[in-house]
Design a protein around this motif. Structure first.
Motif, PDB file in Angstrom:
ATOM      1  N   THR A  31       0.733  -1.239  -0.041  1.00  0.00           N
ATOM      2  CA  THR A  31      -0.033  -0.061  -0.051  1.00  0.00           C
ATOM      3  C   THR A  31       0.931   1.323  -0.088  1.00  0.00           C
ATOM      4  OG1 THR A  31      -0.243   0.192   2.437  1.00  0.00           O
ATOM      5  CG2 THR A  31      -1.548  -1.329   1.318  1.00  0.00           C
ATOM      6  N   ASP A  32       0.282   2.367  -0.093  1.00  0.00           N
ATOM      7  CA  ASP A  32       0.869   3.664   0.050  1.00  0.00           C
ATOM      8  C   ASP A  32       0.830   4.129   1.295  1.00  0.00           C
ATOM      9  OD1 ASP A  32      -1.744   4.219  -0.226  1.00  0.00           O
ATOM     10  OD2 ASP A  32      -1.642   5.711  -1.758  1.00  0.00           O
ATOM     11  N   PHE A  33       0.719   3.424   2.251  1.00  0.00           N
ATOM     12  CA  PHE A  33       0.272   3.988   3.553  1.00  0.00           C
ATOM     13  C   PHE A  33       1.400   5.049   4.258  1.00  0.00           C
ATOM     14  CE2 PHE A  33       0.414   2.983   8.393  1.00  0.00           C
ATOM     15  CZ  PHE A  33      -1.028   3.799   8.804  1.00  0.00           C
ATOM     16  N   SER A  34       0.772   5.895   4.687  1.00  0.00           N
ATOM     17  CA  SER A  34       1.657   7.217   5.125  1.00  0.00           C
ATOM     18  C   SER A  34       1.403   7.514   6.622  1.00  0.00           C
ATOM     19  CB  SER A  34       1.802   8.292   4.312  1.00  0.00           C
ATOM     20  OG  SER A  34       0.640   8.867   4.025  1.00  0.00           O
ATOM     21  N   MET A  35       0.175   7.071   7.147  1.00  0.00           N
ATOM     22  CA  MET A  35      -0.263   7.395   8.643  1.00  0.00           C
ATOM     23  C   MET A  35      -1.010   8.840   8.560  1.00  0.00           C
ATOM     24  SD  MET A  35       2.640   6.464  11.183  1.00  0.00           S
ATOM     25  CE  MET A  35       1.490   6.701  12.773  1.00  0.00           C
ATOM     26  N   LEU A  36      -1.115   9.572   7.136  1.00  0.00           N
ATOM     27  CA  LEU A  36      -1.828  10.608   7.000  1.00  0.00           C
ATOM     28  C   LEU A  36      -2.994  10.637   6.193  1.00  0.00           C
ATOM     29  CD1 LEU A  36       1.301  13.122   6.121  1.00  0.00           C
ATOM     30  CD2 LEU A  36       0.140  12.720   8.438  1.00  0.00           C
ATOM     31  N   LYS A  37      -3.169   9.451   5.684  1.00  0.00           N
ATOM     32  CA  LYS A  37      -4.407   9.103   4.841  1.00  0.00           C
ATOM     33  C   LYS A  37      -4.621   7.632   4.883  1.00  0.00           C
ATOM     34  CE  LYS A  37      -1.579   8.864   0.591  1.00  0.00           C
ATOM     35  NZ  LYS A  37      -1.682   9.270  -0.686  1.00  0.00           N
ATOM     36  N   PRO A  38      -5.978   7.100   4.814  1.00  0.00           N
ATOM     37  CA  PRO A  38      -5.929   5.644   4.593  1.00  0.00           C
ATOM     38  C   PRO A  38      -5.118   4.959   3.601  1.00  0.00           C
ATOM     39  CG  PRO A  38      -8.121   6.677   4.589  1.00  0.00           C
ATOM     40  CD  PRO A  38      -7.041   7.982   4.232  1.00  0.00           C
ATOM     41  N   PRO A  39      -4.488   3.876   3.806  1.00  0.00           N
ATOM     42  CA  PRO A  39      -3.889   3.070   2.873  1.00  0.00           C
ATOM     43  C   PRO A  39      -4.708   2.593   1.500  1.00  0.00           C
ATOM     44  CG  PRO A  39      -4.114   1.684   4.665  1.00  0.00           C
ATOM     45  CD  PRO A  39      -4.764   2.848   5.032  1.00  0.00           C
ATOM     46  N   ASN A  40      -3.895   2.858   0.472  1.00  0.00           N
ATOM     47  CA  ASN A  40      -4.631   2.267  -0.864  1.00  0.00           C
ATOM     48  C   ASN A  40      -3.630   1.250  -1.285  1.00  0.00           C
ATOM     49  OD1 ASN A  40      -6.771   4.169  -0.839  1.00  0.00           O
ATOM     50  ND2 ASN A  40      -5.129   5.743  -1.470  1.00  0.00           N
ATOM     51  N   PHE A  41      -4.268   0.205  -1.789  1.00  0.00           N
ATOM     52  CA  PHE A  41      -3.400  -0.887  -2.419  1.00  0.00           C
ATOM     53  C   PHE A  41      -2.662  -0.429  -3.654  1.00  0.00           C
ATOM     54  CE2 PHE A  41      -3.111  -4.652  -5.047  1.00  0.00           C
ATOM     55  CZ  PHE A  41      -2.531  -5.604  -4.234  1.00  0.00           C
ATOM     56  N   VAL A  42      -1.490  -0.722  -3.706  1.00  0.00           N
ATOM     57  CA  VAL A  42      -0.580  -0.417  -4.787  1.00  0.00           C
ATOM     58  C   VAL A  42       0.336  -1.593  -5.620  1.00  0.00           C
ATOM     59  CG1 VAL A  42      -0.234   1.946  -4.132  1.00  0.00           C
ATOM     60  CG2 VAL A  42       1.394   0.314  -3.581  1.00  0.00           C
ATOM     61  N   GLY A  43      -0.296  -2.737  -4.962  1.00  0.00           N
ATOM     62  CA  GLY A  43       0.306  -4.003  -5.453  1.00  0.00           C
ATOM     63  C   GLY A  43       1.843  -3.821  -5.296  1.00  0.00           C
ATOM     64  N   LEU A  44       2.704  -4.289  -6.217  1.00  0.00           N
ATOM     65  CA  LEU A  44       4.173  -4.278  -6.246  1.00  0.00           C
ATOM     66  C   LEU A  44       4.849  -3.233  -6.639  1.00  0.00           C
ATOM     67  CD1 LEU A  44       4.607  -8.080  -7.851  1.00  0.00           C
ATOM     68  CD2 LEU A  44       4.344  -7.464  -5.480  1.00  0.00           C
ATOM     69  N   ASP A  45       4.157  -1.831  -6.513  1.00  0.00           N
ATOM     70  CA  ASP A  45       4.838  -0.732  -6.924  1.00  0.00           C
ATOM     71  C   ASP A  45       5.881  -0.190  -5.806  1.00  0.00           C
ATOM     72  OD1 ASP A  45       3.330  -0.803  -9.028  1.00  0.00           O
ATOM     73  OD2 ASP A  45       1.893   1.012  -8.421  1.00  0.00           O
ATOM     74  N   ASN A  46       5.611  -0.638  -4.663  1.00  0.00           N
ATOM     75  CA  ASN A  46       6.765  -0.231  -3.543  1.00  0.00           C
ATOM     76  C   ASN A  46       8.053  -1.067  -3.867  1.00  0.00           C
ATOM     77  OD1 ASN A  46       4.990   1.446  -2.277  1.00  0.00           O
ATOM     78  ND2 ASN A  46       4.348  -0.146  -1.009  1.00  0.00           N
ATOM     79  N   TYR A  47       7.865  -2.320  -4.205  1.00  0.00           N
ATOM     80  CA  TYR A  47       9.063  -3.186  -4.253  1.00  0.00           C
ATOM     81  C   TYR A  47       9.805  -2.906  -5.690  1.00  0.00           C
ATOM     82  CZ  TYR A  47       7.366  -6.151  -0.702  1.00  0.00           C
ATOM     83  OH  TYR A  47       6.613  -6.802   0.658  1.00  0.00           O
ATOM     84  N   SER A  48       9.099  -2.384  -6.784  1.00  0.00           N
ATOM     85  CA  SER A  48       9.664  -1.982  -7.942  1.00  0.00           C
ATOM     86  C   SER A  48      10.326  -0.616  -7.779  1.00  0.00           C
ATOM     87  CB  SER A  48       8.562  -1.910  -9.041  1.00  0.00           C
ATOM     88  OG  SER A  48       7.644  -0.973  -8.820  1.00  0.00           O
ATOM     89  N   ASP A  49       9.578   0.312  -6.843  1.00  0.00           N
ATOM     90  CA  ASP A  49      10.356   1.841  -6.779  1.00  0.00           C
ATOM     91  C   ASP A  49      11.578   1.469  -5.606  1.00  0.00           C
ATOM     92  OD1 ASP A  49       8.215   2.707  -7.927  1.00  0.00           O
ATOM     93  OD2 ASP A  49       7.052   3.301  -5.866  1.00  0.00           O
ATOM     94  N   LEU A  50      11.733   0.377  -5.033  1.00  0.00           N
ATOM     95  CA  LEU A  50      12.816   0.438  -4.301  1.00  0.00           C
ATOM     96  C   LEU A  50      14.173  -0.182  -5.248  1.00  0.00           C
ATOM     97  CD1 LEU A  50      11.708  -1.730  -1.193  1.00  0.00           C
ATOM     98  CD2 LEU A  50      12.594   0.560  -1.180  1.00  0.00           C
ATOM     99  N   PHE A  51      13.729  -0.950  -6.041  1.00  0.00           N
ATOM    100  CA  PHE A  51      14.708  -1.293  -6.841  1.00  0.00           C
ATOM    101  C   PHE A  51      15.156  -0.267  -7.757  1.00  0.00           C
ATOM    102  CE2 PHE A  51      13.135  -5.635  -5.702  1.00  0.00           C
ATOM    103  CZ  PHE A  51      14.298  -6.282  -5.219  1.00  0.00           C
ATOM    104  N   ALA A  52      14.443   0.564  -8.089  1.00  0.00           N
ATOM    105  CA  ALA A  52      14.777   1.832  -8.839  1.00  0.00           C
ATOM    106  C   ALA A  52      15.261   2.929  -8.209  1.00  0.00           C
ATOM    107  CB  ALA A  52      13.625   2.300  -9.704  1.00  0.00           C
ATOM    108  N   ASP A  53      15.279   3.059  -6.883  1.00  0.00           N
ATOM    109  CA  ASP A  53      15.906   3.839  -6.039  1.00  0.00           C
ATOM    110  C   ASP A  53      17.367   3.821  -5.874  1.00  0.00           C
ATOM    111  OD1 ASP A  53      16.211   5.853  -4.135  1.00  0.00           O
ATOM    112  OD2 ASP A  53      14.895   4.983  -2.790  1.00  0.00           O
ATOM    113  N   ASP A  54      18.053   4.817  -6.197  1.00  0.00           N
ATOM    114  CA  ASP A  54      19.599   4.851  -6.237  1.00  0.00           C
ATOM    115  C   ASP A  54      19.979   4.551  -4.828  1.00  0.00           C
ATOM    116  OD1 ASP A  54      19.779   4.935  -8.976  1.00  0.00           O
ATOM    117  OD2 ASP A  54      20.064   7.167  -8.827  1.00  0.00           O
ATOM    118  N   GLN A  55      19.402   5.556  -3.923  1.00  0.00           N
ATOM    119  CA  GLN A  55      19.721   5.235  -2.475  1.00  0.00           C
ATOM    120  C   GLN A  55      19.446   3.802  -1.744  1.00  0.00           C
ATOM    121  OE1 GLN A  55      17.360   7.517   0.554  1.00  0.00           O
ATOM    122  NE2 GLN A  55      19.507   8.487   1.154  1.00  0.00           N
ATOM    123  N   PHE A  56      18.451   3.386  -2.249  1.00  0.00           N
ATOM    124  CA  PHE A  56      18.140   1.943  -1.517  1.00  0.00           C
ATOM    125  C   PHE A  56      19.121   1.066  -2.523  1.00  0.00           C
ATOM    126  CE2 PHE A  56      16.634  -2.440  -1.948  1.00  0.00           C
ATOM    127  CZ  PHE A  56      16.340  -2.608  -0.640  1.00  0.00           C
TER     128      PHE A  56
END
Length: 301
Positions: free
Chosen positions: A54-79
């Motif tokens: 999900t895109d949970f941030s404690m500021l809004k209800p979480p929305n399902f985003v599938g594997l987007d978080n995992y793909s974002d991590l592999f694309a993140d230079d800092q990670f």
């Protein structure tokens, strides 16, 4: 006169009732601990897994985003930098630490005087808090610290160990190795002392020299202990955080950023979806490392 069959039935019934009562008592006594395990371990783990999708941030209800978080991590230079630094940290500490532990264990195993004192001295850093050890090493490695003063005393030039991206991660490795190799020493020493003397006597009868005896007798006997040391060390290395936080705060220029430090920073920024995804990638890797250790332990020596 009572037949043996009837007597056996009469004694079997109370035994069956006793076993049933014991099981009920065990279930009642274990219920609070099991409930606590479900509430404080299983539920948070499952909740965290859900947040990683999900895109949970404690500021809004979480929305399902599938594997987007995992793909974002592999694309993140800092990670990717954090993952690379963690791998380097694990590689350095798991080469030097067990090697120092093995050498120390071999020397202590040969010692006839003061072995208990040396064991305590080697193990003392293990009992110290990581924060205390990291603070001590930070003081030693500062620009005006004892290490630079010693180098300058012998005519060398001091170095900014914690401010230089080329040496900052190695400095964190040095602190971790010093703090942890006493544990490896004690584990390997216990394994050495459990090797039967008959094996060494048989090797001597066969004319084996020191190196051949070490390779043919000592190393195979140390294999389970070495596997344990390496797996525990790898798990600890990939969870490194305290040393980085105290000594460098992930810098300079992300040169000491690790996976756990990265995900904690994500939590601080309330980006809990990416933080949970990073945590579960770490869980998958550590589970694979543990499974590999158990498989290697089952293999014949």
């Amino acid at each position: 006169m009572t037949s043996p069959a009837v007597a056996g039935e009469r004694t079997a019934a109370p035994r069956a009732r006793k076993r049933r009562d014991d099981r009920i008592a065990a279930a009642v006594l274990l219920a609070p601990s099991f409930a606590g395990f479900l509430v404080f371990y299983v539920y948070p783990a499952l909740r965290g897994m859900w947040y990683s999708f999900t895109d949970f941030s404690m500021l809004k209800p979480p929305n399902f985003v599938g594997l987007d978080n995992y793909s974002d991590l592999f694309a993140d230079d800092q990670f990717r930098t954090a993952a690379g630094n963690t791998a380097i940290f694990a590689l350095v500490t798991m080469i030097i630490g067990p090697l120092l532990g093995l050498v120390s264990a071999l020397l202590l195993n040969r010692a006839r005087v003061g072995q208990a004192l040396f064991r305590a001295a080697f193990f003392l850093p293990v009992t110290m808090s990581l924060v205390v050890v990291s603070t001590m090493w930070k003081m030693l490695l500062n620009d005006d610290g004892l290490i630079n003063r010693a180098i300058e005393f012998f005519g060398g030039e001091g170095h900014q160990w914690l401010s230089d991206p080329d040496t900052a991660l190695l400095a964190v490795c040095a602190a971790s190795i010093w703090q942890g190799f006493g544990f490896e020493t004690i584990i390997l020493l216990a394994a050495l002392q459990g090797i039967p003397r008959e094996r060494y006597e048989a090797a001597a009868v066969d004319g084996a020299g020191p190196w051949r005896t070490f390779r043919a007798v000592t190393l195979p006997a140390l294999r389970p202990a070495l596997l344990f040391v390496y797996v525990v060390g790898i798990i600890g290395a990939f969870q490194v955080y305290d040393q980085v936080y105290v000594m460098t705060r992930g810098g300079p220029a992300d040169s000491t950023m690790t996976v756990v430090y990265y995900l904690v920073e994500k939590f601080h920024r309330l980006d809990l979806g990416h933080a949970s995804a990073a945590a579960y990638l770490l869980v998958i890797f550590l589970a694979a490392a543990s499974a590999l250790q158990m498989r290697l332990e089952r293999r014949p020596s």
